[in-house]
Scaffold this motif. Structure first.
Motif, PDB file in Angstrom:
ATOM      1  N   LEU A 173      29.918  43.318  37.048  1.00  0.00           N
ATOM      2  CA  LEU A 173      29.913  44.212  35.892  1.00  0.00           C
ATOM      3  C   LEU A 173      30.123  43.467  34.578  1.00  0.00           C
ATOM      4  O   LEU A 173      29.684  43.925  33.520  1.00  0.00           O
ATOM      5  N   LEU A 174      30.814  42.326  34.664  1.00  0.00           N
ATOM      6  CA  LEU A 174      31.125  41.517  33.467  1.00  0.00           C
ATOM      7  C   LEU A 174      30.686  40.066  33.698  1.00  0.00           C
ATOM      8  O   LEU A 174      31.521  39.174  33.825  1.00  0.00           O
ATOM      9  N   PRO A 175      29.389  39.815  33.733  1.00  0.00           N
ATOM     10  CA  PRO A 175      28.904  38.479  34.083  1.00  0.00           C
ATOM     11  C   PRO A 175      29.285  37.376  33.090  1.00  0.00           C
ATOM     12  O   PRO A 175      29.325  36.206  33.444  1.00  0.00           O
ATOM     13  N   VAL A 207      38.393  32.269  35.420  1.00  0.00           N
ATOM     14  CA  VAL A 207      39.707  31.984  34.840  1.00  0.00           C
ATOM     15  C   VAL A 207      40.111  33.100  33.880  1.00  0.00           C
ATOM     16  O   VAL A 207      41.243  33.606  33.925  1.00  0.00           O
ATOM     17  N   ASN A 208      39.195  33.512  33.024  1.00  0.00           N
ATOM     18  CA  ASN A 208      39.508  34.582  32.067  1.00  0.00           C
ATOM     19  C   ASN A 208      39.754  35.918  32.763  1.00  0.00           C
ATOM     20  O   ASN A 208      40.632  36.675  32.354  1.00  0.00           O
ATOM     21  N   LEU A 209      39.010  36.196  33.806  1.00  0.00           N
ATOM     22  CA  LEU A 209      39.204  37.441  34.545  1.00  0.00           C
ATOM     23  C   LEU A 209      40.591  37.458  35.195  1.00  0.00           C
ATOM     24  O   LEU A 209      41.291  38.470  35.162  1.00  0.00           O
ATOM     25  N   ARG A 210      41.004  36.351  35.726  1.00  0.00           N
ATOM     26  CA  ARG A 210      42.345  36.268  36.326  1.00  0.00           C
ATOM     27  C   ARG A 210      43.427  36.428  35.259  1.00  0.00           C
ATOM     28  O   ARG A 210      44.443  37.102  35.490  1.00  0.00           O
ATOM     29  N   ILE A 241      43.103  38.110  32.404  1.00  0.00           N
ATOM     30  CA  ILE A 241      43.045  39.516  32.005  1.00  0.00           C
ATOM     31  C   ILE A 241      43.803  40.380  33.015  1.00  0.00           C
ATOM     32  O   ILE A 241      44.609  41.236  32.645  1.00  0.00           O
ATOM     33  N   THR A 242      43.548  40.128  34.279  1.00  0.00           N
ATOM     34  CA  THR A 242      44.191  40.909  35.328  1.00  0.00           C
ATOM     35  C   THR A 242      45.691  40.661  35.343  1.00  0.00           C
ATOM     36  O   THR A 242      46.492  41.599  35.497  1.00  0.00           O
ATOM     37  N   PHE A 243      46.108  39.429  35.146  1.00  0.00           N
ATOM     38  CA  PHE A 243      47.529  39.096  35.121  1.00  0.00           C
ATOM     39  C   PHE A 243      48.225  39.787  33.950  1.00  0.00           C
ATOM     40  O   PHE A 243      49.327  40.320  34.082  1.00  0.00           O
ATOM     41  N   ARG A 244      47.580  39.802  32.791  1.00  0.00           N
ATOM     42  CA  ARG A 244      48.148  40.471  31.623  1.00  0.00           C
ATOM     43  C   ARG A 244      48.242  41.974  31.848  1.00  0.00           C
ATOM     44  O   ARG A 244      49.228  42.617  31.484  1.00  0.00           O
ATOM     45  N   ALA A 245      47.206  42.529  32.449  1.00  0.00           N
ATOM     46  CA  ALA A 245      47.213  43.970  32.734  1.00  0.00           C
ATOM     47  C   ALA A 245      48.323  44.316  33.727  1.00  0.00           C
ATOM     48  O   ALA A 245      48.936  45.386  33.637  1.00  0.00           O
ATOM     49  N   LYS A 246      48.591  43.406  34.640  1.00  0.00           N
ATOM     50  CA  LYS A 246      49.653  43.633  35.625  1.00  0.00           C
ATOM     51  C   LYS A 246      51.005  43.807  34.939  1.00  0.00           C
ATOM     52  O   LYS A 246      51.800  44.665  35.317  1.00  0.00           O
TER      53      LYS A 246
END
Length: 117
Positions: free
Chosen positions: A47-49, A54-57, A59-64
């Motif tokens: 969905l976000l090519p 690294v950036n996706l991880r 983003i997910t860590f920050r959202a956590k």
């Protein structure tokens, strides 16, 4: 203030959906947590090519962190949060736990005062 709350809510919802999807994959496919997370990351990457792994991880860590805070104080208390999602995501685990603890103490004190009157 409303914009901050909306952004925080978006981060919260992202991580909740991520965790729900991981849980669903683990249950349906009977695979371990790490493999399920990899599959979910791959789904998101489709969905976000333009987002790197690294950036996706990150983003997910920050959202956590946002998710943990709101789960701890209650999603209904989002209107009382005055920090930005970025500020919340930069907090350390112990800081988040202290905020949750302090918030719980404040809520208990206020509730006790209301019960007296």
């Amino acid at each position: 203030m409303k914009t901050r709350q909306k952004e925080i809510l978006c981060w919260y919802c992202y991580y909740k959906a991520y965790e729900d999807r991981v849980r669903n994959i683990r249950t349906m496919d009977k695979i371990d947590d790490k493999s399920a997370r990899t599959l979910v990351y791959n789904e998101i990457k489709l969905l976000l090519p333009d987002v790197t792994d690294v950036n996706l991880r990150k983003i997910t860590f920050r959202a956590k962190r946002v998710y943990i805070l709101l789960e701890g104080i209650g999603i209904d208390k989002i209107s009382q949060v005055s920090y930005s999602a970025s500020a919340i995501s930069s907090l350390k685990d112990i800081q988040i736990q202290n905020i949750i603890s302090d918030f719980s103490k404040t809520t208990t004190i206020v509730t006790s005062c209301i019960d007296i009157y």
